[in-house]
Design a protein around this motif. Structure first.
Motif, PDB file in Angstrom:
ATOM      1  N   ALA A  24       0.833  -1.213   0.000  1.00 46.45           N
ATOM      2  CA  ALA A  24       0.000   0.000   0.000  1.00 46.45           C
ATOM      3  C   ALA A  24       0.862   1.255   0.000  1.00 46.45           C
ATOM      4  N   HIS A  25       0.438   2.230  -0.794  1.00 45.42           N
ATOM      5  CA  HIS A  25       1.116   3.529  -0.781  1.00 45.42           C
ATOM      6  C   HIS A  25       0.586   4.344   0.404  1.00 45.42           C
ATOM      7  N   TYR A  26       1.410   5.312   0.844  1.00 49.09           N
ATOM      8  CA  TYR A  26       1.036   6.175   1.975  1.00 49.09           C
ATOM      9  C   TYR A  26      -0.242   6.973   1.756  1.00 49.09           C
ATOM     10  N   TYR A  27      -0.707   7.068   0.512  1.00 46.51           N
ATOM     11  CA  TYR A  27      -1.909   7.865   0.248  1.00 46.51           C
ATOM     12  C   TYR A  27      -3.196   7.046   0.384  1.00 46.51           C
ATOM     13  N   GLN A  28      -3.060   5.763   0.754  1.00 49.93           N
ATOM     14  CA  GLN A  28      -4.265   4.938   0.886  1.00 49.93           C
ATOM     15  C   GLN A  28      -5.035   5.289   2.172  1.00 49.93           C
ATOM     16  N   GLY A  40       4.550   2.093   1.916  1.00 54.06           N
ATOM     17  CA  GLY A  40       5.762   2.854   1.594  1.00 54.06           C
ATOM     18  C   GLY A  40       5.552   3.881   0.506  1.00 54.06           C
ATOM     19  N   ASP A  41       6.678   4.519   0.135  1.00 50.91           N
ATOM     20  CA  ASP A  41       6.637   5.471  -0.984  1.00 50.91           C
ATOM     21  C   ASP A  41       6.816   4.694  -2.288  1.00 50.91           C
ATOM     22  N   SER A  42       6.803   5.394  -3.400  1.00 55.08           N
ATOM     23  CA  SER A  42       6.814   4.660  -4.671  1.00 55.08           C
ATOM     24  C   SER A  42       8.132   3.902  -4.877  1.00 55.08           C
ATOM     25  N   LEU A  43       9.236   4.420  -4.346  1.00 54.37           N
ATOM     26  CA  LEU A  43      10.511   3.708  -4.495  1.00 54.37           C
ATOM     27  C   LEU A  43      10.528   2.427  -3.646  1.00 54.37           C
ATOM     28  N   VAL A 114       8.834   7.859 -11.989  1.00 48.81           N
ATOM     29  CA  VAL A 114       8.091   6.597 -12.124  1.00 48.81           C
ATOM     30  C   VAL A 114       6.612   6.812 -12.404  1.00 48.81           C
ATOM     31  N   ASN A 115       6.111   8.020 -12.098  1.00 43.98           N
ATOM     32  CA  ASN A 115       4.691   8.323 -12.353  1.00 43.98           C
ATOM     33  C   ASN A 115       4.472   8.502 -13.864  1.00 43.98           C
ATOM     34  N   THR A 116       4.686   7.421 -14.610  1.00 42.06           N
ATOM     35  CA  THR A 116       4.498   7.408 -16.067  1.00 42.06           C
ATOM     36  C   THR A 116       3.995   6.016 -16.448  1.00 42.06           C
ATOM     37  N   THR A 129      12.408   8.477  -8.663  1.00 43.81           N
ATOM     38  CA  THR A 129      11.244   8.841  -7.854  1.00 43.81           C
ATOM     39  C   THR A 129      11.626  10.140  -7.148  1.00 43.81           C
ATOM     40  N   SER A 130      10.726  10.697  -6.368  1.00 40.53           N
ATOM     41  CA  SER A 130      11.109  11.946  -5.693  1.00 40.53           C
ATOM     42  C   SER A 130      12.133  11.665  -4.583  1.00 40.53           C
ATOM     43  N   THR A 131      12.247  10.410  -4.154  1.00 43.60           N
ATOM     44  CA  THR A 131      13.241  10.065  -3.125  1.00 43.60           C
ATOM     45  C   THR A 131      14.662  10.077  -3.695  1.00 43.60           C
ATOM     46  N   VAL A 175      -3.488  16.958  -7.535  1.00 46.43           N
ATOM     47  CA  VAL A 175      -3.523  17.197  -6.081  1.00 46.43           C
ATOM     48  C   VAL A 175      -2.518  18.292  -5.709  1.00 46.43           C
ATOM     49  N   HIS A 176      -1.290  18.129  -6.172  1.00 40.70           N
ATOM     50  CA  HIS A 176      -0.215  19.022  -5.712  1.00 40.70           C
ATOM     51  C   HIS A 176      -0.272  20.405  -6.350  1.00 40.70           C
ATOM     52  N   GLU A 177      -1.019  20.543  -7.452  1.00 43.47           N
ATOM     53  CA  GLU A 177      -1.156  21.864  -8.090  1.00 43.47           C
ATOM     54  C   GLU A 177      -2.189  22.721  -7.364  1.00 43.47           C
ATOM     55  N   ALA A 198       6.438  20.091   2.289  1.00 41.93           N
ATOM     56  CA  ALA A 198       5.779  19.967   0.978  1.00 41.93           C
ATOM     57  C   ALA A 198       6.449  18.920   0.100  1.00 41.93           C
ATOM     58  N   HIS A 199       5.616  18.260  -0.700  1.00 43.17           N
ATOM     59  CA  HIS A 199       6.117  17.328  -1.714  1.00 43.17           C
ATOM     60  C   HIS A 199       6.600  18.160  -2.909  1.00 43.17           C
ATOM     61  N   PRO A 200       7.701  17.752  -3.578  1.00 43.54           N
ATOM     62  CA  PRO A 200       8.223  18.589  -4.671  1.00 43.54           C
ATOM     63  C   PRO A 200       7.332  18.670  -5.911  1.00 43.54           C
ATOM     64  N   GLU A 201       6.207  17.955  -5.924  1.00 46.57           N
ATOM     65  CA  GLU A 201       5.249  18.132  -7.028  1.00 46.57           C
ATOM     66  C   GLU A 201       4.406  19.405  -6.832  1.00 46.57           C
ATOM     67  N   CYS A 202       4.553  20.070  -5.665  1.00 45.59           N
ATOM     68  CA  CYS A 202       3.794  21.318  -5.420  1.00 45.59           C
ATOM     69  C   CYS A 202       4.366  22.447  -6.267  1.00 45.59           C
ATOM     70  N   SER A 215      10.050  13.705  -0.609  1.00 43.13           N
ATOM     71  CA  SER A 215       9.115  12.656  -1.034  1.00 43.13           C
ATOM     72  C   SER A 215       8.231  12.284   0.159  1.00 43.13           C
ATOM     73  N   THR A 216       7.266  11.426  -0.084  1.00 51.84           N
ATOM     74  CA  THR A 216       6.360  11.054   1.018  1.00 51.84           C
ATOM     75  C   THR A 216       7.143  10.470   2.192  1.00 51.84           C
ATOM     76  N   SER A 217       8.088   9.578   1.927  1.00 49.52           N
ATOM     77  CA  SER A 217       8.836   8.977   3.046  1.00 49.52           C
ATOM     78  C   SER A 217       9.753  10.004   3.708  1.00 49.52           C
TER      79      SER A 217
HETATM   80  P1  13P Z   1       6.353   9.312  -3.620  1.00 48.86           P
HETATM   81  O1  13P Z   1       7.323   8.809  -4.616  1.00 48.86           O
HETATM   82  O2  13P Z   1       6.893  10.422  -2.781  1.00 48.86           O
HETATM   83  O3  13P Z   1       5.756   8.200  -2.832  1.00 48.86           O
HETATM   84  O4  13P Z   1       5.157  10.019  -4.413  1.00 48.86           O
HETATM   85  C1  13P Z   1       4.351   9.342  -5.310  1.00 48.86           C
HETATM   86  C2  13P Z   1       3.259  10.184  -5.755  1.00 48.86           C
HETATM   87  O5  13P Z   1       2.399   9.738  -6.475  1.00 48.86           O
HETATM   88  C3  13P Z   1       3.237  11.577  -5.345  1.00 48.86           C
HETATM   89  O6  13P Z   1       2.061  12.174  -5.751  1.00 48.86           O
END
Ligand code: 13P
Ligand code: SF4
Length: 310
Positions: A24-28, A40-43, A114-116, A129-131, A175-177, A198-202, A215-217
């Motif tokens: 499960a990702h942290y956003y669940q 965990g985070d995506s990595l 990886v978000n592709t 990943t952002s990590t 979300v981050h925008e 903040a997450h760097p997608e902001c 990153s989330t972690s």
């Molecule tokens: P993380 O790589 O920080 O878990 O982020 C994934 C993600 O989808 C952020 O929106």
């Protein structure tokens, strides 16, 4: 017996009988995080899916994460409890458009978040990943020109951190925008000691105002080790569950979106899953992620390069 408890017991029994794990990702939703074998985070999730000895992986995350798991463990059955679990950022980078864009820069290497989709990964030289993005970019010789896709906010942030001038694909996450700096500053008036993380997608104004970016972690670890007791959290609100678990005496305030009625600090894609859907997914072995063999083989190369760097 309480029906929730019964459902959780049935999922646990199925997991055991079928040698399955739930990632499960942290956003669940909190109850999904609590039943998962690993959160965990995506990595971390891609590493776990490559390492696991389970026969079945139930992926409580979004489509590109489940695809990454399948690419790394093609012999395993990877299930996504709800196929609607897409990602607005991954969707902001369609294959044909990106291929045409990449072809305009034949002397550039492609670094893709990886978000592709797997198809975009098949056009990529190395994933990140952002990590690990800074490490990945720093592993590329300084003179080598780079295209970075798909997130323009993360790309701009990485350009400023690494001193590179990467060509950026113009994608973003819904979300981050949406976070409102004005509303965050209003919260600061009531909680002057609260740190903004903040997450760097902001967007850039949020990142400039932030006390910590990660990153989330990285955000989660920061809230645990930092002395502050109040945090305004500018990323998807699901992460607050682990923050509260690790630091029950601290206060975590979700950063508000511009439109306070939209609930857009919840990722509508991450939040399509539920315990009921996880049960059905595991019981009926739906919805299985499958990809064409040639795409998997091409997409595996940039993912593995990324994992080797770590
Ligand atoms: P993380 O790589 O920080 O878990 O982020 C994934 C993600 O989808 C952020 O929106
Ligand atoms: Fe994609 Fe944004 Fe959801 Fe992350 S929060 S999964 S980037 S839509």
């Amino acid at each position: 017996m309480d029906s929730r408890f019964l459902l959780i017991s049935k999922i646990r029994a199925l997991k055991e009988r079928k040698n399955a794990i739930i990632l499960a990702h942290y956003y669940q939703e909190p109850e999904i995080q609590d039943i998962a074998d690993f959160v965990g985070d995506s990595l971390d999730l891609s590493r776990k899916s490559a390492e696991t000895k389970a026969n079945i992986i139930v992926f409580a995350g979004v489509h590109f994460m489940a695809e990454t798991a399948k690419i790394l463990s093609p012999e395993k059955k990877v299930l996504l409890p709800d196929l609607q679990a897409g990602c607005s950022l991954a969707e902001s980078c369609p294959y044909e458009d990106f291929k045409n864009f990449r072809d305009q820069f034949p002397d550039h290497v492609v670094v893709a978040y990886v978000n592709t989709s797997a198809q975009i990964k098949a056009l990529t030289d190395i994933c990140c990943t952002s990590t690990n993005a800074v490490q990945v970019i720093n592993s590329i010789p300084e003179k080598q020109k780079i295209i970075f896709a798909p997130d323009r906010n993360l790309g701009n942030y990485l350009n400023s951190l690494t001193g590179r001038n990467m060509v950026l694909w113009d994608g973003a996450c819904h979300v981050h925008e949406e976070f409102s700096l004005e509303k965050i500053l209003d919260i600061k008036k009531v909680h002057p000691k609260a740190k903004l993380i903040a997450h760097p997608e902001c967007q850039k104004p949020i990142l400039i105002a932030a006390n910590f970016i990660g990153s989330t972690s990285a955000l989660l670890n920061y809230t645990q080790r930092d002395d502050s007791v109040e945090f305004i959290v500018a990323t998807e609100s699901g992460i607050l569950h682990q923050m509260k678990k690790r630091s029950p005496d601290k206060l975590f305030i979700p950063a508000p979106p511009i439109d306070s009625t939209c609930g857009c600090n919840d990722c509508k894609f991450m939040k399509v899953h539920s315990l009921e859907k996880i049960y059905t997914s595991l019981n009926e072995e739906v919805h299985e992620i499958n990809l064409p063999k040639d795409i998997m083989e091409k997409a595996r190369i940039p993912i593995q390069r990324m994992l080797e760097i770590n």
